[in-house]
Scaffold this active site. Structure first.
Site, PDB file in Angstrom:
ATOM      1  N   ASP A  51     100.326 -30.595  58.097  1.00  0.00           N
ATOM      2  CA  ASP A  51     101.646 -29.971  58.139  1.00  0.00           C
ATOM      3  C   ASP A  51     101.698 -28.825  57.136  1.00  0.00           C
ATOM      4  O   ASP A  51     101.487 -29.022  55.939  1.00  0.00           O
ATOM      5  CB  ASP A  51     102.717 -31.005  57.773  1.00  0.00           C
ATOM      6  CG  ASP A  51     104.098 -30.381  57.730  1.00  0.00           C
ATOM      7  OD1 ASP A  51     104.625 -30.034  58.812  1.00  0.00           O
ATOM      8  OD2 ASP A  51     104.662 -30.229  56.623  1.00  0.00           O
ATOM      9  N   TYR A  56     105.617 -22.525  52.113  1.00  0.00           N
ATOM     10  CA  TYR A  56     104.775 -23.115  51.069  1.00  0.00           C
ATOM     11  C   TYR A  56     103.851 -22.074  50.433  1.00  0.00           C
ATOM     12  O   TYR A  56     103.223 -22.325  49.408  1.00  0.00           O
ATOM     13  CB  TYR A  56     103.939 -24.288  51.612  1.00  0.00           C
ATOM     14  CG  TYR A  56     104.758 -25.417  52.215  1.00  0.00           C
ATOM     15  CD1 TYR A  56     106.123 -25.522  51.970  1.00  0.00           C
ATOM     16  CD2 TYR A  56     104.169 -26.372  53.031  1.00  0.00           C
ATOM     17  CE1 TYR A  56     106.882 -26.544  52.532  1.00  0.00           C
ATOM     18  CE2 TYR A  56     104.912 -27.404  53.587  1.00  0.00           C
ATOM     19  CZ  TYR A  56     106.270 -27.479  53.343  1.00  0.00           C
ATOM     20  OH  TYR A  56     107.005 -28.494  53.909  1.00  0.00           O
ATOM     21  N   LYS A  85     105.542 -23.976  60.063  1.00  0.00           N
ATOM     22  CA  LYS A  85     106.998 -23.876  60.266  1.00  0.00           C
ATOM     23  C   LYS A  85     107.525 -22.465  60.024  1.00  0.00           C
ATOM     24  O   LYS A  85     107.037 -21.747  59.144  1.00  0.00           O
ATOM     25  CB  LYS A  85     107.730 -24.824  59.299  1.00  0.00           C
ATOM     26  CG  LYS A  85     107.195 -26.230  59.231  1.00  0.00           C
ATOM     27  CD  LYS A  85     108.115 -27.128  58.425  1.00  0.00           C
ATOM     28  CE  LYS A  85     107.428 -28.385  57.947  1.00  0.00           C
ATOM     29  NZ  LYS A  85     106.540 -28.176  56.789  1.00  0.00           N
ATOM     30  N   HIS A 118     111.907 -24.716  60.398  1.00  0.00           N
ATOM     31  CA  HIS A 118     111.838 -25.492  59.144  1.00  0.00           C
ATOM     32  C   HIS A 118     113.178 -26.136  58.789  1.00  0.00           C
ATOM     33  O   HIS A 118     113.220 -27.294  58.350  1.00  0.00           O
ATOM     34  CB  HIS A 118     111.368 -24.571  58.014  1.00  0.00           C
ATOM     35  CG  HIS A 118     110.773 -25.272  56.846  1.00  0.00           C
ATOM     36  ND1 HIS A 118     109.710 -24.792  56.134  1.00  0.00           N
ATOM     37  CD2 HIS A 118     111.091 -26.438  56.235  1.00  0.00           C
ATOM     38  CE1 HIS A 118     109.414 -25.631  55.152  1.00  0.00           C
ATOM     39  NE2 HIS A 118     110.248 -26.633  55.197  1.00  0.00           N
TER      40      HIS A 118
END
Ligand SMILES: NC(=O)c1ccc[n+]([C@@H]2O[C@H](COP(=O)([O-])OP(=O)(O)OC[C@H]3O[C@@H](n4cnc5c(N)ncnc54)[C@H](OP(=O)(O)O)[C@@H]3O)[C@@H](O)[C@H]2O)c1
Length: 311
Positions: A51, A56, A85, A118
């Site tokens: 994931d 990030y 995402k 997200h």
């Protein structure tokens, strides 16, 4: 759901005719070198579901670990399940495909197994992931609906580089209208879930509709006190000869959810992958835990609670 003798190898069928490995590795890890190392270790240990997220800011390090493993013949692409995402500043329909392509490029992949919105919150469109006014308040974008964004996600599936789409950080009341209106139904919903936040109603809806429920924070984000230190979990761990983390991950998989965990050391990666089925009475005991606690506020504001700073 297909049963496997080993819980850690269980897969869950998705509504696109493919399946997702139930036990997944989450890449919300601060810093590129640590991300590369932890992802390589996760691959080595046996994790096959990954994931990621543009938010990030480490997709290139995840991609490097994956490319290394592919090049060295340790895994085949078709055995991996890679998700990433779309972040809140890219909800405008015309921004969705470029954001998807940029993620694909950073990961070094030709296709994604899953692309998620997200959060349901649209932020001001632009390159700033955390747009704020002069008082520090988040700048939301009220000129785009979640359905507008969803339709752009559907086009990605039509174009063939994305096999499944889904949503994250969403409640049942927001999921239902999207599910009803969607031409391509969500394949996966990713939300916080653990014994202190079992999200039973959402899980029931997902099971009824054939949507995979993907739990994050199965170890309660490692917070203490938290599920890792719950007396019931500690008792079962002692009884079955497993660690509290293994008990929590097994419970999540056995109740029919897919799950994401983020071990950062090799020892914890091995520990978190080495899960085995708990007896029914242990599952019942965990289901009877009364403590209720949401640990991540992202679902109420779209502002992430656990994002590495300056990454
Ligand atoms: N959709 C969203 O908004 C959202 C939000 C959050 C997370 N996620 C996803 O979910 C993934 C999972 O993250 P999470 O925080 O939810 O994972 P988690 O596995 O519940 O918690 C990770 C924490 O648990 C600790 N830990 C890991 N293995 C352990 C073990 N065997 N024993 C004791 N402690 C252990 C880690 O400590 P160390 O770091 O010290 O190893 C870390 O502090 C993320 O990487 C991300 O992919 C999504």
């Amino acid at each position: 759901m297909r049963e496997h003798s080993e819980l850690r190898c269980r897969t869950i069928s998705m509504n696109n005719g493919r399946s997702i490995p139930a036990l997944g590795f989450g890449t919300l890890i601060p810093g590129l070198p640590d991300t590369l190392l932890a992802t390589s270790t996760a691959l080595e240990v046996g994790f096959r579901q990954f994931d990621c997220a543009e938010r990030y800011r480490n997709e290139e390090a995840v991609g490097e670990a994956i490319q290394d493993a592919l090049r060295e013949g340790k895994v085949r692409r078709e055995d991996l399940f890679i998700a990433t995402k779309l972040w809140n500043n890219n909800h405008r329909p015309e921004r969705v495909e470029p954001a998807f392509e940029a993620s694909l490029d950073r990961l070094g992949l030709k296709y994604l197994d899953l692309y998620l919105i997200h959060t349901p919150f649209a932020f001001q469109p632009g390159d700033e992931q955390d747009p704020r006014d002069q008082n520090g308040n988040v700048l939301y974008d009220h000129d785009v609906t979640l359905l507008d964004t969803w339709k752009a996600m559907e086009s990605l599936v039509d174009h063939g580089k994305c096999r499944a789409i889904g949503l994250s950080d969403i409640g049942l009341s927001e999921l239902k209208p999207i599910y009803e209106s969607a031409r391509i139904k969500p394949a996966v919903v990713q939300v916080e879930a653990h014994p202190y936040l079992p999200e039973t109603e959402l899980l029931e809806f997902c099971k009824e509709k054939g949507v995979v429920f993907l739990a994050f924070a199965p170890l309660g984000h490692g917070m203490r006190p938290g599920p890792l230190e719950d007396p019931v979990v500690l008792g079962i761990a002692a009884q079955v000869g497993k660690t509290p983390a293994q008990v929590l991950l097994a419970w999540a998989v056995q109740r029919g959810t897919a799950v994401l965990t983020t071990p950062r050391t090799a020892a914890r990666a091995r520990e978190n992958f080495d899960i085995s089925a708990l007896p029914e009475d242990a599952l019942d005991e965990i289901n009877r835990i009364q403590t209720r606690q949401r640990l991540n506020p992202v679902v109420t504001t779209g502002i992430p609670g656990f994002i590495p700073k300056g990454g």
